[in-house]
Design a protein around this motif. Structure first.
Motif, mmCIF file in Angstrom:
data_model
loop_
_atom_site.group_PDB
_atom_site.id
_atom_site.type_symbol
_atom_site.label_atom_id
_atom_site.label_comp_id
_atom_site.label_asym_id
_atom_site.label_seq_id
_atom_site.Cartn_x
_atom_site.Cartn_y
_atom_site.Cartn_z
ATOM 1 N N HIS A 130 36.425 36.650 7.656
ATOM 2 C CA HIS A 130 36.574 37.267 8.969
ATOM 3 C C HIS A 130 35.428 36.813 9.865
ATOM 4 N N HIS A 131 35.777 36.236 11.020
ATOM 5 C CA HIS A 131 34.776 35.753 11.975
ATOM 6 C C HIS A 131 35.217 36.165 13.371
ATOM 7 N N PRO A 132 34.832 37.367 13.812
ATOM 8 C CA PRO A 132 35.349 37.890 15.082
ATOM 9 C C PRO A 132 34.706 37.288 16.325
ATOM 10 N N GLN A 133 33.556 36.604 16.177
ATOM 11 C CA GLN A 133 32.912 36.018 17.351
ATOM 12 C C GLN A 133 33.724 34.831 17.878
ATOM 13 N N SER A 134 33.645 34.600 19.167
ATOM 14 C CA SER A 134 34.397 33.528 19.811
ATOM 15 C C SER A 134 34.004 32.157 19.249
ATOM 16 N N LEU A 135 35.001 31.302 19.027
ATOM 17 C CA LEU A 135 34.786 29.954 18.501
ATOM 18 C C LEU A 135 35.506 28.934 19.379
ATOM 19 N N ASN A 136 34.916 27.757 19.510
ATOM 20 C CA ASN A 136 35.518 26.655 20.272
ATOM 21 C C ASN A 136 36.341 25.803 19.320
ATOM 22 N N PHE A 137 37.645 26.031 19.329
ATOM 23 C CA PHE A 137 38.547 25.350 18.402
ATOM 24 C C PHE A 137 38.507 23.834 18.599
ATOM 25 N N VAL A 138 38.541 23.381 19.849
ATOM 26 C CA VAL A 138 38.581 21.950 20.153
ATOM 27 C C VAL A 138 37.306 21.266 19.673
ATOM 28 N N ASN A 189 39.183 12.094 -2.472
ATOM 29 C CA ASN A 189 39.253 11.627 -3.863
ATOM 30 C C ASN A 189 38.390 12.472 -4.786
ATOM 31 N N GLY A 190 37.610 13.355 -4.205
ATOM 32 C CA GLY A 190 36.773 14.259 -4.979
ATOM 33 C C GLY A 190 35.873 15.033 -4.046
ATOM 34 N N PHE A 191 35.233 16.077 -4.580
ATOM 35 C CA PHE A 191 34.383 16.933 -3.768
ATOM 36 C C PHE A 191 33.124 17.285 -4.541
ATOM 37 N N THR A 192 32.017 17.375 -3.821
ATOM 38 C CA THR A 192 30.757 17.738 -4.448
ATOM 39 C C THR A 192 30.595 19.260 -4.448
ATOM 40 N N TYR A 193 29.552 19.716 -5.100
ATOM 41 C CA TYR A 193 29.295 21.142 -5.275
ATOM 42 C C TYR A 193 29.076 21.819 -3.916
ATOM 43 N N ASN A 194 29.944 22.766 -3.579
ATOM 44 C CA ASN A 194 29.889 23.531 -2.323
ATOM 45 C C ASN A 194 30.215 22.708 -1.085
ATOM 46 N N MET A 195 30.793 21.526 -1.248
ATOM 47 C CA MET A 195 31.002 20.613 -0.121
ATOM 48 C C MET A 195 31.882 21.205 0.979
ATOM 49 N N VAL A 196 33.057 21.701 0.630
ATOM 50 C CA VAL A 196 33.976 22.222 1.648
ATOM 51 C C VAL A 196 33.389 23.460 2.315
ATOM 52 N N ARG A 197 32.770 24.310 1.550
ATOM 53 C CA ARG A 197 32.187 25.538 2.105
ATOM 54 C C ARG A 197 31.024 25.227 3.050
ATOM 55 N N THR A 198 30.253 24.189 2.751
ATOM 56 C CA THR A 198 29.146 23.820 3.636
ATOM 57 C C THR A 198 29.659 23.145 4.900
ATOM 58 N N ILE A 199 30.702 22.326 4.769
ATOM 59 C CA ILE A 199 31.334 21.749 5.954
ATOM 60 C C ILE A 199 31.862 22.864 6.850
ATOM 61 N N MET A 200 32.496 23.876 6.245
ATOM 62 C CA MET A 200 33.019 24.997 7.019
ATOM 63 C C MET A 200 31.878 25.739 7.711
ATOM 64 N N GLY A 201 30.794 25.995 7.012
ATOM 65 C CA GLY A 201 29.665 26.688 7.601
ATOM 66 C C GLY A 201 29.070 25.923 8.773
ATOM 67 N N THR A 202 29.037 24.592 8.673
ATOM 68 C CA THR A 202 28.499 23.763 9.752
ATOM 69 C C THR A 202 29.465 23.712 10.924
ATOM 70 N N LEU A 203 30.767 23.665 10.624
ATOM 71 C CA LEU A 203 31.772 23.705 11.701
ATOM 72 C C LEU A 203 31.688 25.010 12.488
ATOM 73 N N LEU A 204 31.387 26.096 11.813
ATOM 74 C CA LEU A 204 31.234 27.363 12.518
ATOM 75 C C LEU A 204 30.058 27.306 13.497
ATOM 76 N N TRP A 205 28.990 26.613 13.116
ATOM 77 C CA TRP A 205 27.891 26.392 14.052
ATOM 78 C C TRP A 205 28.385 25.667 15.298
ATOM 79 N N VAL A 206 29.220 24.631 15.067
ATOM 80 C CA VAL A 206 29.776 23.869 16.196
ATOM 81 C C VAL A 206 30.646 24.783 17.051
ATOM 82 N N GLY A 207 31.484 25.575 16.409
ATOM 83 C CA GLY A 207 32.361 26.485 17.136
ATOM 84 C C GLY A 207 31.604 27.515 17.953
ATOM 85 N N GLN A 208 30.426 27.899 17.473
ATOM 86 C CA GLN A 208 29.599 28.882 18.165
ATOM 87 C C GLN A 208 28.730 28.250 19.252
ATOM 88 N N GLY A 209 28.719 26.907 19.311
ATOM 89 C CA GLY A 209 27.887 26.210 20.286
ATOM 90 C C GLY A 209 26.463 25.974 19.829
#
Length: 248
Positions: A130-138, A189-209
């Motif tokens: 759940h992330h109720p704060q506004s995010l920039n989808f684009v 072709n494969g994923f490292t330890y916590n890779m997708v979750r860290t990408i998601m966490g960084t994308l949220l930074w982008v979405g928050q500006g």
């Protein structure tokens, strides 16, 4: 000796991950315990990869060797009859003895879901962040494009990783909206330890500006975990599919 490949789904909420651990309940332990009952053998399973505590799966794959004569089409029924309700076997097929659930995998797909509503949707909330704060989808879509291709993903990998290197190839990465639910889907072709979750966490930074889309690329190039965002919580992540050159 028969080699059996199995597709399994599970709700990871009450598991300490897929792989056997010295403590805590794991998916592997539950499956092996039931396999030993139905095959009367000391059976070990080998999965396409481990999933962390709290991570779910709709398309995890494992294989095991057995001398049991149980028809392969009966194996899902036999397992599901005894397994706990948060694990469901989907299919089982007999495969070549050289097949290995991890080494034979061609690609994997993970999905991370966030709920952007002001208040969390109560049904299924154990599978969404759940992330109720506004995010920039684009902006998030733009930043995501930089991870496609072959890269060293050290910046997006847990410092606890024991792998010799973190070079992986991402074939597709997309962010899609389904009303208030946003889905990040990544195939590689494969994923490292916590890779997708860290990408998601960084994308949220982008979405928050807090970061610009191009910063996803710059962080990737620096190979420094301290530059990337936080590791997003486990419960939003699902191992959706593992693909092979055979149908499982």
């Amino acid at each position: 000796m028969r080699n059996i490949a199995v597709k399994v789904s599970y709700d990871g909420s009450k598991f300490n991950g897929f792989q056997t651990q010295p403590y805590g309940r794991t998916v592997q332990d539950e499956i092996e315990k039931v396999l030993r009952k139905i095959t009367k053998e000391s059976t070990d399973i080998h999965a396409s990869g481990r999933t962390d505590a709290g991570v779910h799966a709709t398309g995890q794959v494992f294989h095991f060797f057995t001398n049991s004569s149980i028809p392969v089409e009966r194996i899902p029924i036999a397992l599901n009859t005894i397994l706990p309700k948060d694990i469901v076997i989907l299919t089982a097929v007999e495969v070549d003895e050289r097949f290995h659930a991890r080494h034979s995998a061609l690609r994997k797909t993970y999905r991370y879901t966030i709920d952007t509503g002001k208040f969390p949707a109560v049904l299924g909330r154990q599978y969404r962040l759940h992330h109720p704060q506004s995010l920039n989808f684009v902006a998030m879509q733009e930043g995501l494009a930089y991870i496609v291709g072959e890269h060293d993903f050290t910046s997006y990998t847990s410092t606890r990783s024991t792998k010799a290197h973190h070079v992986r190839t991402i074939y597709e990465a997309k962010l899609e909206s389904e009303g208030l639910f946003w889905h990040l889907t990544v195939t590689g072709n494969g994923f490292t330890y916590n890779m997708v979750r860290t990408i998601m966490g960084t994308l949220l930074w982008v979405g928050q500006g807090k970061k610009q889309p191009i910063d996803i690329k710059h962080i990737l190039e620096r190979c420094d975990r301290s530059l990337a965002g936080p590791t997003a919580l486990a419960h939003g992540l699902v191992l959706a599919e593992v693909a092979y050159d055979i149908q499982i």
